[in-house]
Design a protein around this motif. Structure first.
Motif, short mmCIF file in Angstrom:
data_model
loop_
_atom_site.label_atom_id
_atom_site.label_comp_id
_atom_site.label_asym_id
_atom_site.label_seq_id
_atom_site.Cartn_x
_atom_site.Cartn_y
_atom_site.Cartn_z
N PRO A 226 9.75 -56.48 92.04
CA PRO A 226 9.34 -55.12 91.52
C PRO A 226 8.94 -54.92 90.04
CG PRO A 226 11.59 -55.20 91.90
CD PRO A 226 11.17 -56.77 92.12
N LEU A 227 9.29 -55.78 89.21
CA LEU A 227 9.24 -55.58 87.72
C LEU A 227 7.80 -56.23 87.28
CD1 LEU A 227 12.90 -56.06 86.44
CD2 LEU A 227 11.70 -54.07 87.19
N LEU A 228 7.07 -56.75 88.29
CA LEU A 228 5.95 -57.73 87.96
C LEU A 228 4.94 -56.58 87.16
CD1 LEU A 228 4.92 -60.50 88.31
CD2 LEU A 228 3.48 -59.55 90.19
N LYS A 229 4.44 -57.27 85.83
CA LYS A 229 3.76 -56.29 85.01
C LYS A 229 2.40 -57.06 84.80
CE LYS A 229 7.51 -54.02 82.75
NZ LYS A 229 8.26 -53.81 81.43
N SER A 230 2.32 -58.51 84.88
CA SER A 230 1.12 -59.05 84.43
C SER A 230 0.93 -60.22 85.68
CB SER A 230 1.43 -60.00 83.15
OG SER A 230 0.17 -60.71 82.89
N PHE A 231 -0.33 -59.96 86.36
CA PHE A 231 -0.55 -60.93 87.43
C PHE A 231 -2.04 -61.52 87.09
CE2 PHE A 231 -1.91 -61.23 92.15
CZ PHE A 231 -1.29 -62.40 92.17
N LYS A 232 -2.07 -62.94 87.38
CA LYS A 232 -3.21 -63.82 87.19
C LYS A 232 -3.69 -64.35 88.53
CE LYS A 232 -3.15 -64.40 82.34
NZ LYS A 232 -3.38 -65.22 81.25
N LEU A 233 -4.75 -64.12 89.19
CA LEU A 233 -5.34 -64.65 90.31
C LEU A 233 -6.83 -65.14 90.27
CD1 LEU A 233 -4.20 -65.28 93.36
CD2 LEU A 233 -4.99 -63.03 94.06
N ASN A 234 -6.93 -66.09 89.54
CA ASN A 234 -8.27 -66.36 89.11
C ASN A 234 -8.75 -67.49 89.99
OD1 ASN A 234 -8.17 -64.55 86.89
ND2 ASN A 234 -7.15 -66.18 85.63
N HIS B 74 3.47 -51.56 89.60
CA HIS B 74 3.72 -51.63 88.17
C HIS B 74 3.11 -52.35 87.26
CE1 HIS B 74 6.84 -48.85 89.37
NE2 HIS B 74 7.50 -49.84 90.34
N LEU B 75 2.08 -52.84 87.56
CA LEU B 75 1.08 -54.05 87.14
C LEU B 75 0.49 -53.08 85.81
CD1 LEU B 75 -1.00 -56.22 89.42
CD2 LEU B 75 0.93 -56.74 88.10
N GLU C 143 -14.60 -51.36 97.39
CA GLU C 143 -13.46 -50.92 98.36
C GLU C 143 -12.46 -51.55 97.76
OE1 GLU C 143 -11.71 -51.27 102.69
OE2 GLU C 143 -13.75 -51.96 102.10
N GLY C 144 -12.10 -52.73 97.42
CA GLY C 144 -10.84 -53.52 96.81
C GLY C 144 -10.61 -52.87 95.35
N LEU C 145 -11.63 -52.92 94.75
CA LEU C 145 -11.28 -52.30 93.16
C LEU C 145 -10.79 -50.81 93.35
CD1 LEU C 145 -11.46 -52.45 90.40
CD2 LEU C 145 -13.61 -51.97 90.16
N GLN C 146 -11.38 -50.06 94.18
CA GLN C 146 -10.96 -48.73 94.40
C GLN C 146 -9.42 -48.57 94.62
OE1 GLN C 146 -13.03 -45.60 94.22
NE2 GLN C 146 -10.89 -44.68 93.79
N ALA C 147 -8.87 -49.51 95.45
CA ALA C 147 -7.52 -49.54 96.27
C ALA C 147 -6.61 -50.15 94.95
CB ALA C 147 -7.53 -50.43 97.35
N ILE C 148 -7.18 -50.98 94.08
CA ILE C 148 -6.56 -51.47 92.96
C ILE C 148 -6.19 -50.21 92.12
CG2 ILE C 148 -6.48 -52.72 90.99
CD1 ILE C 148 -7.71 -55.09 92.57
N LEU C 149 -7.01 -49.54 91.57
CA LEU C 149 -7.11 -48.46 90.73
C LEU C 149 -6.14 -47.31 91.35
CD1 LEU C 149 -10.71 -47.71 89.76
CD2 LEU C 149 -8.78 -49.08 88.37
N ASP C 150 -6.22 -46.89 92.65
CA ASP C 150 -5.30 -46.11 93.21
C ASP C 150 -3.81 -46.63 93.29
OD1 ASP C 150 -7.54 -44.51 93.70
OD2 ASP C 150 -7.83 -45.08 95.79
N GLY C 151 -3.63 -47.64 93.54
CA GLY C 151 -2.45 -48.43 93.78
C GLY C 151 -1.57 -48.79 92.42
N CYS C 152 -2.61 -49.16 91.63
CA CYS C 152 -1.73 -49.62 90.03
C CYS C 152 -1.92 -48.47 88.94
CB CYS C 152 -2.16 -51.01 89.76
SG CYS C 152 -2.01 -52.28 91.06
N PRO C 153 -1.35 -47.40 89.01
CA PRO C 153 -1.60 -46.34 88.15
C PRO C 153 -1.40 -46.62 86.77
CG PRO C 153 0.43 -45.72 89.25
CD PRO C 153 -0.24 -47.04 89.99
N HIS C 154 -0.40 -47.77 86.58
CA HIS C 154 -0.22 -48.07 85.27
C HIS C 154 -1.18 -49.08 84.34
CE1 HIS C 154 3.26 -45.78 85.72
NE2 HIS C 154 3.58 -46.56 87.00
#
Length: 307
Positions: free
Chosen positions: A161-169, A193-194, A207-218
Motif C-alpha cells: 500500500p505504500l508503493l509510490k514509484s512503479f516502472k513497467l517498461n 498512492h503512486l 481509456e487506460g490513461l484516463q483510468a490511471i489519472l482517475d485512480g492515481c490522484p497523487h
C-alpha cells in the motif's frame, strides 16, 4: 635533494583512514567487487565489509559481461542478504533474479523499500505474488521487461500500500491494432498512492490513461514514451499537462532512456513476447547461464568469500 625536483607526496596508509570514510569508499564498489576482492585486502577492510550497515543496499546490476562471469550470482546475492542481518532496504537483481532468490530475499528482508527486477524472466506471476505479502513497506518497484500478468500487478498493489514509484517498461510497437489496457487498469485500481509511473512502450489506450489519472490522484511524474496508442490531443492531453509536473509524451526523445529504445517492426515475431525481446534473449533452465552454479572457479575459493 635537488631544489628543482618536485616535492614528494607523503605516504598514505589507507588502512588508517577513519572507519566511516573507508566504509563509504568500499560501499561504492558494489556487492560483487566487495565480496570477490575488497574484503580480501586486509583484516580491517574485511571487518568493515562484514558490517550489516554495508548491506542495507545491494546493487548487483553492474555485472560487466554477464555471460563470461565465473561467479554464482544467486549464491553471492544470498550471502549479501545474510550479511544485512535483516536490515536490507534496497536490492537490485537485474537480469538474474529467480523465484527462489526472490523468496530468499523476502524471508529475510521485511523492511525492503526498493526492489528492481528488470529482465528477470525466471520470476513468475506466482513467485512475485507469493512474496508481495512480505513487502508491506515497499515504496519503489521496477519490473520492466519481465513476463508478468495483470494478476501479479493486482496482488502487488494490494499487498504494497505504500508503493509510490512503479516502472513497467517494454519495447514500443507502432502497430495500432495491438491494444491492451489490462496493466493500466490494474495500476489504476490497486496503486492509488503512486507519484512516479513509467510505462515506456505500453499498449494502453486513452481509456487506460484516463483510468490511471482517475485512480492515481497523487501522480506527479508520468512517462508515456512509445505508448503509441495514446492520443494526447484534446481534453485528455490537456488534463495530463495540467496535473502532471513531469510528463513525457509518446513521441518524446528517448536519449536518456537506459535501455534499447528501438521500436519493434509491425508484424514481427517480437510481438509474441511481452517485453519485445526476441526468443534468443530469453533464458531457460538449459542455458549456459546456469554453468555458474556448482562447478565455477569461484567454488574453489568460496571459503575466502563467504566465511
Amino acid at each position: 635533494m635537488d631544489s628543482l625536483s618536485p616535492p614528494q607526496e607523503p605516504y598514505r596508509n589507507w588502512v588508517e583512514l577513519p572507519r566511516d570514510v573507508t566504509a563509504s569508499i568500499l560501499w561504492k564498489l558494489g556487492a560483487i567487487e566487495i565480496l570477490t576482492s575488497a574484503q580480501l585486502v586486509c583484516s580491517t577492510w574485511r571487518s568493515i565489509c562484514k558490517d550489516p550497515s554495508m548491506w542495507r543496499s545491494i546493487d548487483m546490476h553492474n555485472l560487466g559481461d554477464l555471460w563470461d562471469m565465473d561467479y554464482d550470482l544467486g549464491r553471492m546475492c544470498r550471502h549479501a542478504v545474510d550479511r544485512s542481518s535483516g536490515g536490507l532496504v534496497d536490492v537490485n537483481i537485474e537480469y538474474f533474479g529467480t523465484d527462489d532468490l526472490l523468496q530468499y530475499i523476502a524471508d529475510r528482508s521485511s523492511h525492503l523499500k526498493r526492489l528492481r527486477l528488470v529482465c528477470c524472466y525466471s520470476i513468475s506471476d506466482e513467485g512475485l505474488s507469493e512474496v508481495a505479502t512480505k513487502f508491506p513497506l515497499l515504496e519503489e518497484l521496477d519490473i520492466s521487461y519481465c513476463s508478468l500478468s495483470k494478476q501479479a500487478l493486482e496482488v502487488v498493489g494490494r499487498c504494497c500500500p505504500l508503493l509510490k514509484s512503479f516502472k513497467l517498461n517494454n519495447q514500443g510497437c507502432r502497430n495500432p491494432h495491438i491494444e491492451c489496457n489490462e496493466e493500466a487498469l490494474a495500476i489504476a485500481e490497486h496503486m492509488p498512492h503512486l507519484r512516479y509511473l513509467q510505462i515506456f512502450g505500453n499498449k494502453l489506450t486513452n481509456e487506460g490513461l484516463q483510468a490511471i489519472l482517475d485512480g492515481c490522484p497523487h501522480l506527479e511524474s508520468l512517462d508515456l514514451r512509445q505508448c503509441f496508442n495514446v492520443n494526447m490531443d484534446g481534453h485528455l492531453g490537456k488534463r495530463c499537462i495540467e496535473r502532471i509536473k513531469d510528463l513525457r509524451h509518446p513521441y518524446d526523445p528517448t536519449d536518456d532512456y537506459p535501455f534499447d529504445a528501438e521500436i519493434a517492426d509491425v508484424g514481427s515475431s517480437e510481438e509474441d513476447y511481452p517485453s519485445g525481446f526476441s526468443e534468443i534473449d530469453f533464458l531457460s533452465d538449459d542455458d549456459d547461464y546456469y554453468e555458474f552454479s556448482g562447478g565455477s572457479d569461484m567454488s574453489d575459493f568460496e571459503h575466502l568469500y563467504f566465511d
